[in-house]
Scaffold this motif. Structure first.
Motif, PDB file in Angstrom:
ATOM      1  N   ARG A 104       0.933  -1.228  -0.067  1.00 25.70           N
ATOM      2  CA  ARG A 104      -0.122   0.136   0.103  1.00 25.70           C
ATOM      3  C   ARG A 104       1.055   1.141   0.130  1.00 25.70           C
ATOM      4  N   LEU A 105       0.631   2.282  -0.864  1.00 25.04           N
ATOM      5  CA  LEU A 105       1.242   3.409  -0.721  1.00 25.04           C
ATOM      6  C   LEU A 105       0.606   4.423  -0.154  1.00 25.04           C
ATOM      7  N   GLY A 106       1.199   5.190   0.527  1.00 21.64           N
ATOM      8  CA  GLY A 106       0.135   6.407   1.171  1.00 21.64           C
ATOM      9  C   GLY A 106       1.001   7.811   1.262  1.00 21.64           C
ATOM     10  N   LYS A 107       0.503   8.915   1.202  1.00 15.82           N
ATOM     11  CA  LYS A 107       1.073  10.370   1.300  1.00 15.82           C
ATOM     12  C   LYS A 107       0.676  10.906   2.657  1.00 15.82           C
ATOM     13  N   LEU A 108       1.600  11.558   3.263  1.00 14.22           N
ATOM     14  CA  LEU A 108       1.398  12.196   4.597  1.00 14.22           C
ATOM     15  C   LEU A 108       2.119  13.447   4.461  1.00 14.22           C
ATOM     16  N   ASP A 109       1.214  14.676   4.373  1.00 13.39           N
ATOM     17  CA  ASP A 109       1.533  16.012   4.493  1.00 13.39           C
ATOM     18  C   ASP A 109       2.162  16.553   5.645  1.00 13.39           C
ATOM     19  N   THR A 110       3.467  16.401   5.723  1.00 12.56           N
ATOM     20  CA  THR A 110       4.348  16.998   7.010  1.00 12.56           C
ATOM     21  C   THR A 110       3.800  18.273   7.667  1.00 12.56           C
ATOM     22  N   GLU A 111       3.288  19.166   6.881  1.00  6.49           N
ATOM     23  CA  GLU A 111       2.776  20.652   7.314  1.00  6.49           C
ATOM     24  C   GLU A 111       1.344  20.251   8.142  1.00  6.49           C
ATOM     25  N   ALA A 112       0.654  19.559   7.815  1.00  2.95           N
ATOM     26  CA  ALA A 112      -0.808  19.299   8.261  1.00  2.95           C
ATOM     27  C   ALA A 112      -0.528  18.458   9.340  1.00  2.95           C
ATOM     28  N   GLU A 113       0.467  17.536   9.293  1.00  2.00           N
ATOM     29  CA  GLU A 113       0.420  16.291  10.361  1.00  2.00           C
ATOM     30  C   GLU A 113       1.831  16.352  11.118  1.00  2.00           C
ATOM     31  N   GLN A 114       2.102  17.355  11.552  1.00  2.15           N
ATOM     32  CA  GLN A 114       3.365  17.616  12.028  1.00  2.15           C
ATOM     33  C   GLN A 114       3.733  16.634  13.116  1.00  2.15           C
ATOM     34  N   GLN A 115       2.883  16.224  14.010  1.00  2.00           N
ATOM     35  CA  GLN A 115       3.236  15.396  15.169  1.00  2.00           C
ATOM     36  C   GLN A 115       3.377  13.931  14.419  1.00  2.00           C
TER      37      GLN A 115
END
Length: 142
Positions: free
Chosen positions: A87-98
């Motif tokens: 599975r591939l996923g993208k995580l926006d580091t600005e929106a999900e800083q924690q």
């Protein structure tokens, strides 16, 4: 029988290994479990996807990052070639800083490969779809 998290409702599904390529659907909402594109990861669904038995490759990125934007279509192409085994996923580091902080993300794009909740590989820098695919396959050897 690997556990696979639905990209739509985040329900965990069990699918026999030999049925992964048969376009399995979520038992709860009926959505296709593999859609040929990365899943958008957020604080509410990240841990569920990362802890599933199906390996998860996460692209940690940000909107302001030029190399991240250049790699986005390559990452999507890699999703089409790696599914249904990864599975591939993208995580926006600005929106999900924690979450980005939890994994010590210092440069982007950074990709981390998870298997059953455990980090099994990490690389930083933009890659082509074929480089992403080759890197994942080299990390997945048991």
């Amino acid at each position: 029988m690997p556990t696979i998290v639905c990209p739509e409702c985040s329900t965990t599904n069990r699918v026999p290994e030999d049925r992964l390529a048969d376009d399995p659907k979520c038992g709860r909402c009926g959505a296709r479990l593999f859609q040929g594109k990365p899943v958008i990861l957020t604080a509410s669904n990240f841990d569920r996807h990362a802890s599933a038995e199906l390996p998860l490759l996460v692209d940690f990125w940000a909107e302001w990052c030029g190399p991240c934007k250049m790699m986005a279509p390559q990452f999507e192409a890699a999703a089409r070639s790696l599914e249904p085994h990864v599975r591939l996923g993208k995580l926006d580091t600005e929106a999900e800083q924690q979450i980005a902080g939890r994994y010590g993300i210092r440069s982007i794009p950074t990709m981390i490969l998870f298997k059953a909740g455990r980090e099994v590989g990490r690389t930083s820098g933009a890659m082509t779809a074929s480089q992403i695919t080759a890197w994942v396959r080299s990390q997945s050897r048991d």
